[in-house]
Every structure is written in structure tokens, then in C-alpha cells.
Design an enzyme around this catalytic site. Structure first.
Site, PDB file in Angstrom:
ATOM      1  N   GLU A 386       0.846  -1.207   0.000  1.00  0.00           N
ATOM      2  CA  GLU A 386       0.000   0.000   0.000  1.00  0.00           C
ATOM      3  C   GLU A 386       0.867   1.237   0.000  1.00  0.00           C
ATOM      4  O   GLU A 386       0.572   2.245  -0.643  1.00  0.00           O
ATOM      5  CB  GLU A 386      -0.913  -0.003   1.232  1.00  0.00           C
ATOM      6  CG  GLU A 386      -1.927   1.145   1.265  1.00  0.00           C
ATOM      7  CD  GLU A 386      -1.444   2.413   1.965  1.00  0.00           C
ATOM      8  OE1 GLU A 386      -2.186   3.402   1.970  1.00  0.00           O
ATOM      9  OE2 GLU A 386      -0.315   2.427   2.506  1.00  0.00           O
ATOM     10  N   GLU A 387       1.967   1.177   0.777  1.00  0.00           N
ATOM     11  CA  GLU A 387       2.808   2.362   0.948  1.00  0.00           C
ATOM     12  C   GLU A 387       3.435   2.813  -0.370  1.00  0.00           C
ATOM     13  O   GLU A 387       3.829   3.962  -0.499  1.00  0.00           O
ATOM     14  CB  GLU A 387       3.904   2.092   1.983  1.00  0.00           C
ATOM     15  CG  GLU A 387       3.391   1.845   3.406  1.00  0.00           C
ATOM     16  CD  GLU A 387       2.739   3.075   4.014  1.00  0.00           C
ATOM     17  OE1 GLU A 387       2.620   4.104   3.323  1.00  0.00           O
ATOM     18  OE2 GLU A 387       2.317   2.996   5.186  1.00  0.00           O
TER      19      GLU A 387
HETATM   20 ZN   LIG Z   1      -0.987   2.960   5.870  1.00  0.00          ZN
END
Ligand SMILES: [Zn+2]
Length: 680
Positions: A386-387
Site C-alpha cells: 500500500e505504501e
Molecule cells: Zn498505511
């Protein structure tokens, strides 16, 4: 000690989406979920996720994927799988900064803190901004405040030429996405961008710093992606389809999401050495940060030699997906998701969410063991990367697009579950009422319900407020903007100055953020109750009457914007379509309620199936101008990640393009009419 929690059901008997009989059947199930979830288990899970750095693509993050899968299988989840996606995922090789005349090397490292043994680990890698370009440059530095367009305009007015120089920008609090600062820097022709954490924004000017308080200590720095995922999230090589082993890929460099500017993060301990050397005009008062000297615009008297180098590797990331299969409607999905990867330990972001999710999954497993089976399928997802660019969730959403479009009721996202005690929910307007209803069922650690304390936060009306204008910045994006699935994002918030730093650790959460893990447990309970209710409802509690009322407000605001920009566009057809949508939405819920009361199953089930299709009707397959991956016509992120309402129309108006605005108004009208027609 066995924790016993009394469940405060009294407030509400009848509820949108449920017959009273069904509500009565669900009460004991909700109580069982609530009582099964334990704060001490959240703490134990949290220690596992935060034990080592676990960036996407690392061996440790794969190990954690296997751990999640093993636990979920033990809990009783079915079809638990690790799903591999090969994606463009650059890691850092070099980051060096040296003041040339002073022959002074900046440390670019976060210092160990005796009270937090994890801060000593030599496994903490080089700090960087993911998807930065490479650079080897020697140039003076200029101070660009937050690095927004108006900041560069002011520098130009004051005669400071930024071209070819290294720009030093402070992070913005409240949050504004660093990718926007990078895009702006790229447009203004700087040679590189340094993003630093000023003590006025998240350090000692805010209050006491870690380990004594929640704010960032002197050497903390904020890692993070700078990718332009407001144009395209997910693997830049596969816009709109999934990255799978042996699949089809475009070159990453050609993607609309790839920056061509170099950027890196810095602490104020290092940035101070640059700020102190600034010459030139004094900075305006609003640009003055928390350090005890006058900030100047620059350039610096000394030159900085800056080297940033990243590898250009394709790496495998791993989503973990498990499910509890629905007994009556297995193809209808309620999806609960949280990302697993962290920049370092991810104490709050995202391991607090991961800890809550494990406990939520375990509680559902216990419920299953006691003989219950959900009516619809409940899916648990532990996303990877996600990052980087919302990568794992985006790839999975693209992979499962057909099934999600056919049968997803809702996606409930939790990124950080707890950095404090203030409950906050954002969601599409259709889910707002449901989220408030759920809050009446979940006990707050301070007593009363989550609803009570949530409502108290709104000093004006004492009503709980759901944020309905959705931008971006977490894994709900693919579900809303690409697939048209109703989404919600849940968290308990608090003062938190260590975001994306090494100090976002187990110890920070255990000692400062949520001692006792009571809010981790409260979030897990909320998530579980919401998941249960969506899986068991008679008809999905999506309120399109309320949604359409809100959209009429957006039309008012957009009309004012058009006047301001002198763009001639008539929104009366859109307004009429929104009005019809409002009426049909209200009538649909009213008919469904009557049908459950009278036991007219075929009728409320038909309405349920219509309600499921409405959010999908707001998509246009053509997508937005210049960013076709974004297909929702009511919401899109701005480059800052702030929400843009009616994005096609808004962008055309802001570009003063009357012809396009008229075309966009027609397209919006059609979408609103489609939404109204689904509910006819
Ligand atoms: Zn996060």
C-alpha cells in the site's frame, strides 16, 4: 482475567436493512463477537507485526504473509491464499547529502532512543521516497515552504530563482500528499526536492516528543511514496489490469504515475543545517517554522552535493485473502481489508490495523465454530505494498473486477486502527447512516457507546459526522474509483508525530498511542459488527436518498465555482436527475422496509439487488479526462489527495474549458439518471 463487556443495544430496535426478527437474531451474535475480541490479543498480535521492519518486497513481509495465512486457517477461514503480484517496486541504494564548502555530511539517519530498543536495529534501511528519480547534483538550496504552486509564485515575486536549485520543502500538517509537492517541484524545474519535518508541524512545537509524548523527536523523518497515483494507482506497468506472473506489462517509465524529479526525506536535525545557511529575503511570517531563528528564502551560502539512487527492480508482493463462505448468497461479498507492509515497523501505520484485523478474524472464526455461517461471503484481505502506490489492493481489485462488480456489497478499510481515542469514519454518503447505526452497538473504552463519544466530538450538533467527501491515500481507492463499490474507512485518531518514521513502533503504541490496546479492540469490535450486519442484512442498508441530497449540494457548489471561473454551464438537467435519484432512493428503502415487515421476501430481495447496483451506475467506462483509470463521476482525489467532488466537471471548470464543462455536465447527468433508473 476475563473481560466482560455489556453490549448497549437499547438505543435502537428497528434498523434500516433488517426486519425486527433478524435484528433479534443478530443481537447475541454481535455480543459474542464483541466479547470474544480482547485487547490483550491485539497487543500480542501487534508485537508480531512490529517485531522487524517489513517493507513491501522484503523477506519479512513475506514471512508475515505466511503468518497471517496460517493464523486465518487456524481460525477457520476458508480458501486462504497468498496471491502473488510481480510489480515495479524500487528500493534505495544510496542517499547522501554533503555541504560542499563546510565539508559536512548530513547524517540522514534517525537516532536510537534508549526507551525503544527497536530504534537500534541495523535492519532499518536507507530512508527514501519511493519512485524518486535518480540524481547526482551540486547546487544551492532554496526554502519553498510547503512546496505548493503559490509558494513558488511567491518566490518568483521575491526574485528567488529556483530553477536548477535544490528545493527544501516542509511537510504539510494537516496532511497534503507528498506526491503533489514532487509534481509541483518537477513543473517548476528544480534539480531535486528535499522533504523535511518541521518541529512546528509534528515536533516539539506541538507538545512533548517521543519517548515522552506522541510528537516527533529531533531526528525523525517521514519516508513515503511520491508516485502520481492520483493519476494511476497500482503497478505503473499495468494500468487497468492485474500484474500476474507471465502477464502483459508496459514499460514503467511511460506511465502517467511516474515522477521524473528526485526527492528524499529529511529530519529537522539535518534540515536545520540548510535553513541556517539561507541568505536572501526573510521568509513571510506564515513560512516561519519552529526552529529558533529567522527563516529565509535562500539560496544557501553553501552548495549541497546530493546523491539519490534507487534500484529499478521488479519485486513480488503478496496479498493474503481468506473468506467465510456465505451459505445463502455466496457470490455476494463483504470485503474487510488492511495493508500489511510498513515503511519500517509501522507501529500505527498499518500494524495497529493489522492487529485489529487479526482479532476481528479470530472472533468470526469463533462464531463459525459455534455453528454460525454467514449468509453472504465475508472476505478478509491483508494487502501488500500500500505504501508504494496502493499496489496490492489495486492489483487484486483489477484481478477480481468482474466478481466484485457483480457482487460486492461494500469494502470496509482500516489502515491505521488506533493512534488515539477519536473515532473517525469516512464513507460514501450511502453508507453514512449504516456506520452511525453500527456505532450504537459498539462499547467505547471510556464507557457508553462509540456513537456517544463520536457524537461528542462534534461540538455544534452532538451528532456523529461521517466524512463523505472521499479523496485518496489508502486501499479503498480501487473499490470506489475503479469498481464502484461503496467504501468506508475507519480509525481511532490521536496526536501522532512519528508517521512513517522509525519511531512509529511497538513501543510508541504500547506506551503512548494506545496503552492497554483498548482502542485496537474497539476498532476490531466495530469492524466485526459492521461486517456481520452487512453479511446478514435482509437488504443492503445503502441510503441513496441521502446520497442524492448530498450530490445536490455538490451541484450548488459547482455552480458557484462555474460562476467564479466565468464558465457557462447549465446544471438544471443534472439537478433534475439528482432529484429523481433522491425520490427513487427514498422510495426503495421505504418499500424494502415494508416488504421485510410483511415478509414479502421476493420484493425486498429484488430491491436489495437493485441497491447493490447503484454505486456501479455512477462509473463511466471512459474515465476522467487524462486519467481514465478513475471512473467514478462523483469523487476523485486531487493531487493533494483531498477529495474533488464531481471531478470531471470541476476539472473542466477550473481549466476554464466551457465546451468540456458542458460535455461533462451531460455525462454527469447521464450517470445520475442511470443511478435513478436502477431504483425505478
Ligand atoms: Zn498505511
Amino acid at each position: 482475567m476475563v473481560l466482560s463487556v455489556t453490549t448497549p443495544f437499547a438505543a435502537q430496535v428497528s434498523r434500516v436493512g433488517f426486519s425486527n426478527t433478524n435484528r433479534a437474531r443478530l443481537k447475541p451474535l454481535e455480543s459474542q463477537l464483541i466479547n470474544t475480541i480482547r485487547a490483550e490479543n491485539c497487543r500480542a498480535q501487534h508485537r508480531i507485526f512490529t517485531l522487524k521492519p517489513h517493507m513491501a518486497g522484503s523477506a519479512r513481509n513475506y514471512e508475515l504473509a505466511e503468518y497471517v495465512a496460517k493464523q486465518w486457517r487456524e481460525y477457520g477461514l476458508e480458501d486462504v491464499q497468498l496471491i502473488e503480484h510481480p510489480v515495479y517496486l524500487p528500493w534505495p541504494i544510496r542517499y547522501e547529502a554533503t555541504l560542499v564548502n563546510a565539508k559536512q555530511k548530513l547524517s540522514l539517519r534517525e537516532e536510537p532512543i534508549p526507551q525503544d530498543k527497536d530504534s537500534y536495529s541495523d535492519e532499518v534501511g536507507i530512508s527514501y521516497c519511493a519512485y524518486s528519480a535518480d540524481v547526482d547534483v551540486t547546487a544551492p538550496v532554496v526554502y519553498v515552504n510547503s512546496g505548493n504552486p503559490e509558494d513558488y509564485d511567491l518566490l518568483a515575486q521575491r526574485g528567488v530563482d529556483v530553477r536548477g536549485k535544490i528545493a527544501l520543502a516542509r511537510y504539510s500538517v494537516p496532511y497534503s500528499y507528498r506526491g503533489f509537492k514532487a509534481q509541483t517541484a518537477q513543473k517548476r524545474g528544480v534539480s531535486a526536492l528535499i522533504l523535511y519535518s518541521d518541529p512546528a508541524d509534528d515536533g516539539f512545537k506541538k507538545g512533548s516528543v517521543y519517548p515522552n509524548g506522541p510528537w516527533g523527536p529531533e531526528s525523525h523523518l517521514q519516508r513515503g511514496g511520491i508516485v502520481y497515483d492520483f493519476n494511476l494507482p497500482g503497478d505503473p506497468r499495468t494500468p487497468g489490469w492485474a500484474s500476474v506472473p507471465g502477464g502483459r506489462f508496459l514499460p514503467a517509465e511511460t506511465a502517467v504515475s511516474m515522477p521524473t524529479v528526485a526527492a528524499a526525506p529529511m529530519s529537522y536535525k539535518d534540515a536545520r543545517l540548510l535553513l541556517e545557511k539561507m541568505t536572501g529575503p526573510e521568509a513571510p511570517r506564515e513560512w516561519q517554522g519552529g526552529l529558533p531563528f529567522k527563516y529565509r528564502l535562500g539560496p544557501t551560502s553553501d552548495q549541497l552535493h546530493l546523491v539519490i539512487e534507487n534500484d529499478k527492480k521488479i519485486r513480488s508482493i503478496w496479498n493474503v485473502v481468506g473468506r467465510l463462505k456465505g451459505s445463502e448468497r455466496p457470490d455476494e461479498w463483504v470485503v474487510l481489508g488492511n495493508h500489511r507492509d510498513a515503511w519500517v515497523y509501522g507501529g500505527v501505520d498499518p500494524s495497529s490495523g493489522s492487529a485489529s484485523m487479526m482479532e476481528t478474524a479470530r472472533a468470526f472464526g469463533e462464531l463459525k465454530r459455534s455453528g454460525w455461517q454467514p449468509k453472504r461471503t465475508i472476505i478478509f484481505a491483508s494487502w501488500d505494498a500500500e505504501e508504494f502506490t496502493l499496489t496490492g489492493s489495486t492489483e487484486w481489485g483489477e484481478l477480481e473486477a468482474d466478481r466484485l462488480k457483480a457482487g460486492a456489497l461494500a469494502y470496509l478499510n482500516v489502515d491505521s486502527s488506533s493512534s488515539g481515542s477519536a473515532f473517525s469514519a469516512s464513507a460514501v454518503p450511502a453508507l453514512a447512516g449504516f456506520l452511525r447505526d453500527v456505532a450504537h452497538d459498539v462499547p467505547d473504552p471510556r464507557g457508553g457507546t462509540v456513537y456517544d463519544s463520536w457524537a461528542r466530538q462534534n461540538k455544534n450538533s452532538k451528532e456523529a459526522v461521517v466524512t463523505t467527501r472521499l479523496g485518496s491515500g489508502s486501499d479503498y481507492t480501487v473499490f470506489l474509483n475503479f469498481l464502484g463499490v461503496p467504501v468506508a474507512d475507519l480509525t481511532f485518531d490521536g496526536p501522532y508525530g512519528v508517521y512513517h518514521s522509525v519511531y512509529d513502533s511497538f513501543n510508541w503504541v504500547d506506551r503512548v498511542g494506545d496503552p492497554g490496546y483498548r482502542y485496537h479492540a474497539a476498532l476490531a469490535r466495530y469492524w466485526a459488527v459492521a461486517g456481520l450486519e452487512l453479511s446478514e442484512c435482509d437488504y443492503v442498508p445503502l441510503d441513496y436518498g441521502a446520497y442524492a441530497i448530498e450530490v445536490q449540494q455538490y451541484l450548488n457548489e459547482t455552480e458557484q465555482l462555474a460562476q467564479k471561473f466565468n464558465v457557462d454551464v447549465n446544471l438544471s438537467a443534472a439537478r433534475a436527475a439528482a432529484k429523481a435519484w433522491e425520490t427513487n432512493g427514498r422510495v426503495a428503502l421505504e418499500s424494502a422496509r415494508k416488504a421485510v415487515d410483511t415478509g414479502d421476501t421476493s420484493r425486498f430481495e429484488r430491491i436489495h439487488e437493485e441497491l447493490m447496483k447503484v454505486e456501479r451506475a455512477l462509473l463511466d467506462p471512459e474515465g476522467l479526462n487524462g486519467r481514465p483509470w478513475f471512473k467514478h463521476l462523483l469523487y476523485a482525489p486531487r493531487p493533494t489527495y483531498k477529495a474533488m467532488i464531481l471531478p470531471g466537471l470541476t476539472e473542466a471548470i477550473e481549466a476554464k474549458d466551457t465546451a468540456r464543462a458542458q460535455m461533462e455536465a451531460a455525462r454527469l447527468t447521464q450517470a445520475l439518471q442511470r443511478a435513478a433508473d436502477v431504483l425505478k
